[in-house]
Design a protein around this motif. Structure first.
Motif, short mmCIF file in Angstrom:
data_model
loop_
_atom_site.label_atom_id
_atom_site.label_comp_id
_atom_site.label_asym_id
_atom_site.label_seq_id
_atom_site.Cartn_x
_atom_site.Cartn_y
_atom_site.Cartn_z
N CYS A 61 0.82 -1.21 0.00
CA CYS A 61 0.00 0.00 0.00
C CYS A 61 0.86 1.26 0.00
O CYS A 61 0.33 2.36 0.03
CB CYS A 61 -0.97 0.02 1.18
N TYR A 62 2.16 1.08 -0.05
CA TYR A 62 3.05 2.23 0.02
C TYR A 62 3.45 2.70 -1.37
O TYR A 62 3.65 1.90 -2.28
CB TYR A 62 4.32 1.86 0.81
N LEU A 66 2.42 9.04 -2.38
CA LEU A 66 1.17 9.07 -1.62
C LEU A 66 1.47 9.11 -0.12
O LEU A 66 2.51 8.63 0.33
CB LEU A 66 0.33 7.83 -1.93
N CYS A 171 -5.94 -1.25 -0.40
CA CYS A 171 -4.70 -0.57 -0.01
C CYS A 171 -4.90 0.93 0.10
O CYS A 171 -3.99 1.63 0.52
CB CYS A 171 -3.60 -0.87 -1.02
N LYS A 173 -4.77 3.15 -2.03
CA LYS A 173 -4.00 4.00 -2.93
C LYS A 173 -4.89 4.74 -3.92
O LYS A 173 -4.69 5.92 -4.19
CB LYS A 173 -3.00 3.15 -3.72
N GLU A 176 -6.57 7.61 -2.32
CA GLU A 176 -5.65 8.72 -2.09
C GLU A 176 -5.32 9.46 -3.38
O GLU A 176 -5.24 10.68 -3.39
CB GLU A 176 -4.35 8.19 -1.48
N VAL A 221 -1.74 3.68 -9.67
CA VAL A 221 -1.21 3.32 -8.36
C VAL A 221 -1.71 1.96 -7.87
O VAL A 221 -1.25 1.47 -6.84
CB VAL A 221 -1.56 4.40 -7.30
#
Lengths: 302, 637, 539
Positions: A61-62, A66, A171, A173, A176, A221
């Protein structure tokens, strides 16, 4: 078009190169990773520290562009003296921390997280996940054949991309990227709670009825292929998607004057996908609908 | 913001109810009537227009209370009013189980089927409702009412219990507990018009209160001294009983010495995490960022816990005073009480107490004439256990999904609205005036060296007198059970659940366990929120474990993988064991479970996931796999 | 501005500024990724004010949207300046050290009270005051604009009006403060950089400045015409007069993009020779004598383009052009050869290196550096120069380096196409997010939000005219008429209407627009047309 006051001679060169106000020099933080001393700038994360020490920490999720949500927990590491494991992607390095990046506790946590995901989610198009499962010896089948999953039909409600939430690891992403970290359109959010939580428009309306502007920054993403551009999906479905035959060329988008870096993925002399490099300072990996999907005109000629 | 709307319109009633909370709109751009001259020339938008996001949940409550559900029209109107993206608002409204996104009959009975109520026959009650009214959620009484199952309502001292809510022009909520006669509940649902206009369905008599709080009137009480003795509805009665002397004392001492005193007292938080309160206050007092906030965590939702409800219902001014002292000591200008949505009487009394304090100048621009500003707002929860986690609570107040945040940073640095925040549990705050009046040192002399002061215990389940008990730290489990009259019917003790669903099971061997932080820690147990739930020899432990597993699956916010999926796998695995159909062998299932539990404890974001396996793990460890299977234990439920 | 034709600031600065006036720009839709940077600034606390007749999607992000009358920008600027002065919020020190003409300017704007400003612009006095104060008080502030400023008959005055405000408040030449036109096309900036302007040689060097011109003549071995040439609008006037008889059009579609389309067609068809070089057989190409099919510059050839933050970046060939289409450079080199000049190999890097020898502001930008550094901002004077993050820092040197920046006394001049009883509605034009210009390139991909051309009307006008959403209506201006379906749009006020020009095959919007143009820039007044709208059966 020029709209300037007509000046006959070019303006003189500024005697000093214009610069941004200097940043305050950041203190250094010393800690150890797997027994090895590491120094990082104050504010750096444990992920930064582990990477500085040459450790490869898995993340899902990184993403650099973000805000870390540390939801997947695959990147957890062990910090000496802490009751629980720490998410490397968001925990700031502190002086004197003693970090174990691959301890038994860490390996168990990562293995179970992978098993939980793999037993609930279709990870077949998630790059790198199979390797991770092997690395940690994950055996999702031990949760039984009747384990609840998030399987559901893919949502195909527009011509540009589809949403296959049976592949979604939640996640955050895409939320975000659609929200405060980039696009600020807020067409999607996490709705529901617990295992029933999922990415949704309001009232789960189809995308064309939502606020979506089809920038596709969510696709860019997505770590599992749950979100996929339609052309890529169709080529995959037809068995004609072949990354080994694709070239990637960085150029500048043809629309408007912002100057967005765009990577063209070309297979058999056809553009099959457009992305943008995450490290590009103008785009940070983002594009608008024209940049991401507007390339088709190139093939409409001749 | 450039939000897109579907074009759903609220009813006039919904609009009025929402405007009641938000005030009238400025113009067409925030949901009002279009005036082309004004709205064609000027629009106020962007982030400033979204600055009132914290009113999202109150506005959703208003819509729900008016119409019985949050209709698409109401939701869209709220989004326009507050400049909230509709998808985000949808994410929020679907997070809270007291909010409905499908039409629902105006009168709803939320029937508790959680641990204590199960031990008191809740399941039999639910079966009867199914027979007489139809399955949970089905419209009854010609669409005027329905019933739903609910997690613990914090009425374990008079289980079984139900919360009834009635939407409409004058929305009401009332608690029916104990449900002496199932007829009363069935009658309320079949004749919704008989719904009472007060917060308790049947006003608890003095005798009933005395049964719940058997120590009423005893002189050695610090926390319950006013319960059942002082009228909770009158500021003057509170003052006459020594109320607001502590604030006066605090003002006399000044912030620094107040905090010092708190540190000396060694008071630690009573919400479950046991963090030293003085250090928390100190950190916020030192923080330079402004503004700063005081938050009272009154989202008491741990199954088996009801102590904060009793305090708020019967001594609300004490909490108001304690928050004011915290604000004075730490330099906070605004306070919030985040109160469980299921506590109507506590809400009524606390709101009344705040209003009286404000009218008396004890809240407001110049508190008690001492030259500082402080006021308190109540924010009502909406059915989410996770919001008792302090950072999830902040998100909930801020109008977001009640998902916990990563810590660090801790609330004392980055709390509510990103500002330094003191967040204290109700019971913790209830200690504050006593410490000030008697001095930190004398407080520290109470209890044990590692656990100072008094503690409230919520004793429920199969005991003679379920209720709330205040004891100095150091009392043993056996002594506490004796206070509650021992195991009901003189039956043998099978197990005690300490600390609630997030706690641990102990067996009869723990009867001499001192109920202190250090004592329980040494025994691998926990005090948690002070739950002591008793299971006698006849109780079906497997059933309780299944309910706990179901509870965590239900209440997991879904943010992190170990908890979101782990709570499901836990429930599935337990079900397989209970059914005698393990995946592989029982041993391999137990091995899997140990790793699952470890990963949930190690890798979950917050305390919910970290403790979701605690009860089952402890039961398996203490009693073995037989604990989960009723056929083996021979329990009759 | 101030002799350098580009925005003064970098994208990173808008993330760190304190105040943005977004003036005549719907950047949310026309420059989406720039708007990302702007929103980062807003999230960090920058106050955004939008000045636009419509409450566009960009304006909805603004703390305050001020819906001025179309073409009243100078009036608004004068009023803001007067208010800033009246409140004593001007940047005294900057004005004294770095500007000229201040006293005349002060006297000139003296009569522009808030009341007069409200009368002339339609924006409430209190709102003008609030925006003026916020802009003047901000530590850092920017003005960003697009065609809402420049597609007017007084485009240059409009830009000067914005410059006046920046000078008055010292919001130029510093980090986070500046004046930024957002370029509408991927190489508008680069075209200007390279001298695709009637009066400029590459690097903004004036063609009438003899020493500069002679430098080019020496390098090229030919005489360069010593007088500035015609801009686009002047070219059409020259065609009208019969002075311009042949036209070589590269990558433009004037048949669709020019105002007053009937006239454009007549003039183009009347030429002796029209050559069109394009990637498509455009409407203009259809009437050409010679069509030269070209490669798509951004993905089928090598070269550079310049962005709105003056960043020169490499474009690269990702795939071959379709059969028959050739690189622009190859075509030009071949043409030169046919005309008797052999320029050698058509190698883009060679051409670029020639630019570097002649244009001092590009001198430091080798291909190697452009590759390694992800592009460079001009001016970049030598291989060691990092390129300037923002322009005009010289104004903050004491004493100021180079000439001072002049204030300009500007008169409010309403749109040429006046509203009257016959043509009572104001039509303004613009772009939509998912489309681009005349739709030649964007018409192909399957946008889920494409809805074709519409005449956007305020709810009040729709009601008054008795027309419903989707109903086709006749739209007439003093120059022509079209038929288009109605879209009711609450971002418009009564009297204001909106169309795009993305769907010329469906609705030829530019049949309606006026070719009144700015004498200096040559930009036509696309933003202000007087129209009437009639129901089809009624007309």
């Amino acid at each position: 078009m020029t709209t300037d006051p007509i000046w006959f001679t070019p303006p003189p060169r500024s005697p000093r190169v214009p610069e941004a106000p200097p940043e305050r020099p950041r203190e250094r933080v010393a800690l150890t990773v797997d027994g090895e001393p590491v120094e990082v700038a104050k504010g750096a994360t444990l992920l930064d520290a582990c990477r500085a020490a040459g450790r490869e920490i898995p993340t899902l999720c990184y993403l650099e562009t973000l805000t870390p949500v540390n939801a997947c927990r695959i990147c957890v590491v062990e910090v000496e003296g802490a009751r629980v494991l720490a998410p490397a992607c968001s925990r700031r390095a502190e002086p004197g921390m003693v970090v174990a990046s691959e301890s038994e506790r860490v390996r168990t946590a990562r293995k179970v997280v992978l098993e939980l995901l793999a037993s609930a989610v279709d990870l077949s198009t998630a790059p790198g996940l199979a390797e991770l499962m092997a690395r940690y010896g994950a055996r999702p089948e031990r949760f039984g054949a009747a384990a609840a999953t998030v399987a559901q039909p893919a949502k195909v409600d527009n011509e540009l991309y589809l949403r296959d939430y049976g592949k979604c690891v939640l996640c955050y992403k895409c939320v975000e990227a659609c929200g405060t970290d980039a696009q600020n359109t807020f067409a999607i959010a996490v709705a529901g709670r617990g295992f029933d939580a999922g990415i949704s428009t309001e009232h789960d309306v189809p995308l064309p009825d939502s606020a979506c502007v089809y920038c596709g920054n969510c696709i860019a993403v997505c770590p599992t292929g749950a979100l996929m551009a339609k052309p890529e999906h169709d080529l995959r479905a037809a068995g004609r998607w072949d990354e080994s035959r694709q070239t990637r060329t960085d150029t500048i988008c043809a629309f408007c004057g912002v100057g967005c870096a765009i990577t063209l993925h070309v297979q058999d002399d056809r553009i099959v996908k457009a992305t943008s490099p995450f490290e590009n300072p103008t785009t940070r990996g983002n594009l608008c609908v024209k940049g991401r999907f507007g390339f088709e005109f190139v093939h409409g000629r001749g | 913001m450039d939000l897109r709307f579907q074009g759903n319109r609220p009813s006039a009633e919904e609009r009025a109810a929402i405007d009641e909370v938000l005030g009238p709109p400025l113009g067409a751009w925030d949901g009002g009537e279009r005036d082309p001259e004004r709205d064609g020339r000027v629009g106020f938008g962007g982030l400033p227009a979204a600055a009132r996001r914290d009113l999202l949940l109150p506005a959703l409550h208003a819509a729900q209370d008016r119409a019985g559900w949050v209709s698409p029209g109401a939701l869209e109107y709220i989004c326009r009013r507050l400049s909230v993206p509709p998808a985000e608002a949808w994410g929020v409204v679907t997070f809270y189980h007291l909010l409905a996104t499908e039409p629902r009959p105006p009168v709803v009975a939320h029937v508790c089927d959680d641990l204590a109520c199960r031990l008191a026959g809740a399941e039999r009650l639910c079966q009867r409702l199914v027979r007489e009214l139809g399955p949970a959620g089905a419209p009854a009484a010609g669409g005027r009412s329905t019933w739903l199952r609910s997690p613990c309502l914090g009425e374990c001292d008079r289980a079984p219990a139900a919360l009834l809510t009635a939407a409409g022009a004058a929305p009401r909520s009332a608690v029916l507990s104990p449900i002496h006669s199932e007829e009363a509940l069935v009658a309320a649902l079949t004749r919704p018009e008989s719904f009472p206009a007060r917060a308790r369905f049947t006003e608890a008599s003095e005798e009933e209160l005395r049964r719940s709080v058997p120590q009423i009137g005893r002189p050695d009480l610090l926390l319950l001294s006013r319960v059942g003795v002082v009228d909770p509805g009158r500021l003057e009665a509170y003052r006459a009983s020594g109320g607001y002397r502590a604030l006066a004392r605090a003002i006399e001492l000044g912030p620094e010495r107040v905090i010092e005193d708190k540190v000396v007292s060694k008071l630690v938080g009573r919400g479950g995490a046991a963090f030293p309160t003085g250090r928390k206050w100190e950190a916020v007092a030192k923080a330079e960022a402004r503004p700063k906030y005081v938050v009272c965590n009154a989202d008491e939702s741990e199954p088996g816990t009801f102590k904060d409800r009793v305090l708020l219902e019967h001594d609300p001014f004490a909490i108001v005073e304690a928050m004011t002292i915290a604000a004075f000591a730490c330099g906070c200008e605004r306070g919030f009480v985040y109160l469980r949505g299921e506590y109507p009487l506590a809400h009524e009394r606390l709101a009344d107490a705040i209003a009286q304090a404000r009218a008396a100048g004890l809240l407001g621009e110049d508190v008690a004439g001492a030259g500082f500003r402080f006021d308190i707002e109540i924010r009502r929860g909406a059915g989410a256990y996770i919001c008792g986690e302090e950072t999830a609570l902040f998100n909930s107040i801020e109008g977001r999904r009640g998902e916990p945040r990563s810590k660090p940073p801790f609330p004392v640095e980055v709390g509510l609205f990103g500002q330094p925040t003191v967040v204290n549990n109700v019971e913790t705050l209830a200690n504050v005036p006593a410490i000030l009046l008697n001095g930190g040192a004398s407080y520290a002399a109470l209890g044990t060296a590692g656990s100072t002061g008094h503690k409230l215990f919520c004793v429920s389940g199969r005991v003679e007198r379920p209720g709330l008990f205040e004891v100095p730290f150091g009392a043993t489990l056996g002594e506490l059970l004796a206070l509650a009259g021992g195991v009901a019917g003189g039956r043998a003790l099978q197990a005690v659940l300490l600390g609630g669903a997030a706690g641990v099971f102990v067996g009869p061997e723990a009867i001499d366990l001192p109920l202190t932080f250090e004592g329980t820690r040494a025994a691998g147990a926990t005090l948690g929120s002070g739950v002591v739930m008793v299971f006698d020899e006849d109780a079906d432990l497997g059933d309780a474990l299944a309910r706990i597993a179901s509870f965590f699956r239900h209440e997991s916010c879904g943010q992190c993988v170990p908890c979101r999926v782990g709570t499901v796998r836990q429930e599935e695995l337990l079900a397989r064991l209970r059914a005698g159909r393990p995946e592989g062998t029982v041993q391999s299932e137990l091995a899997t479970y140990r790793e699952l539990a470890q990963a949930m404890r190690d890798a979950s974001i917050c305390g919910l996931g970290q403790t979701a396996a605690s009860a089952l793990e402890s039961a398996l460890a203490r009693f073995g796999a037989v604990a989960v299977s009723p056929s083996i234990t021979g329990g009759r439920g | 501005m101030f002799g350098a034709g580009g925005g003064t600031s970098s994208y990173q600065e808008i993330e760190e500024t304190d105040c943005v006036l977004l003036w005549g720009s719907n950047a949310r839709e026309t420059h989406p990724i720039f708007f990302h940077h702007l929103l980062q600034g807003v999230r960090r606390g920058a106050r955004l004010f939008a000045i636009d007749p419509r409450r566009s999607s960009s304006a909805r992000w603004a703390e305050i949207w001020a819906g001025l009358d179309v073409g009243s920008d100078v009036a608004l600027s004068n009023t803001m300046a007067r208010e800033i002065l009246a409140a004593g919020l001007e940047h005294r020190e900057f004005v004294e050290h770095a500007t000229s003409g201040f006293e005349e300017y002060r006297a000139h704007v003296e009569s522009w009270t808030l009341e007069r400003g409200e009368r002339e612009t339609g924006v409430p006095a209190a709102v003008i005051r609030e925006i003026a104060h916020a802009f003047a008080r901000a530590e850092r502030a920017m003005i960003c604009w697009t065609l809402g400023i420049t597609e007017h008959h007084n485009a240059v005055d409009n830009v000067l009006a914005l410059i006046n405000l920046a000078l008055l408040t010292g919001h130029v030449g510093r980090y986070g403060s500046g004046l930024n036109p957002l370029r509408g096309q991927n190489n508008v900036q680069g075209g200007g950089d390279m001298g695709a302007l009637p009066d400029r040689l590459p690097g903004f060097q004036h063609v009438e400045n003899a020493p500069l011109r002679e430098k080019f003549e020496r390098a090229w071995g030919v005489a360069v015409p010593p007088r500035k040439g015609w801009h686009l609008t002047e070219m059409f006037e020259a065609m009208e007069r019969g002075e311009l008889r042949a036209l070589y059009v590269i990558g433009e579609n004037p048949m669709r993009s020019e105002a007053d389309q009937h006239r454009t067609r007549r003039l183009l068809e009347g030429l002796d020779c029209l050559v069109v070089q394009d990637i498509f057989l455009t409407a203009t190409a259809e009437v050409a004598d010679v069509v030269l099919p070209a490669a798509a510059g951004w993905c089928e050839s090598e070269g550079t383009v310049t962005s709105s933050e003056r960043r020169v970046q490499r474009v690269r060939r990702a795939l071959p052009p379709p059969p028959g289409a050739r690189d622009d450079l190859e075509i030009l080199f071949d043409l030169a050869r046919r005309l008797g000049r052999d320029w050698g190999e058509a190698d883009p890097e060679r051409v670029w290196n020639e630019v570097r020898t002649l244009s001092p502001v590009h001198a430091g930008m080798s291909y190697a550096r452009l590759e390694a550094e992800g592009g460079l901002r001009w001016p970049c004077y030598d291989e060691q120069h990092p390129g300037e993050l923002f322009l005009h820092s010289r104004f903050w040197e004491r004493p100021v380096v180079g000439p001072r920046a002049p204030f300009q006394c500007l008169e409010h001049s309403p749109p040429v196409d006046r509203l009257d009883e016959e043509f009572p509605l104001r039509l303004t034009t613009g772009r939509r997010l998912e489309e681009y210009n005349t739709g030649v390139q964007t018409g192909v991909y399957r946008s889920p939000v494409r809805r074709g051309e519409t005449l956007d009307l305020s709810p009040e006008d729709a009601l008054r005219l008795g027309v419903a959403e989707g109903e086709r209506v006749r739209i007439r201006s003093r120059r022509g008429e079209v038929v288009a379906p109605v879209h009711v749009d609450e971002s418009l006020r009564p009297g204001l209407t909106f169309m795009t020009f993305h769907f010329p095959e469906q609705v030829a919007t530019n049949v309606l627009t006026i070719d009144a143009h700015d004498p200096k820039s040559g930009t036509a007044e696309f933003k202000a047309t007087a129209i009437r709208v009639d129901r089809l059966e009624a007309s």
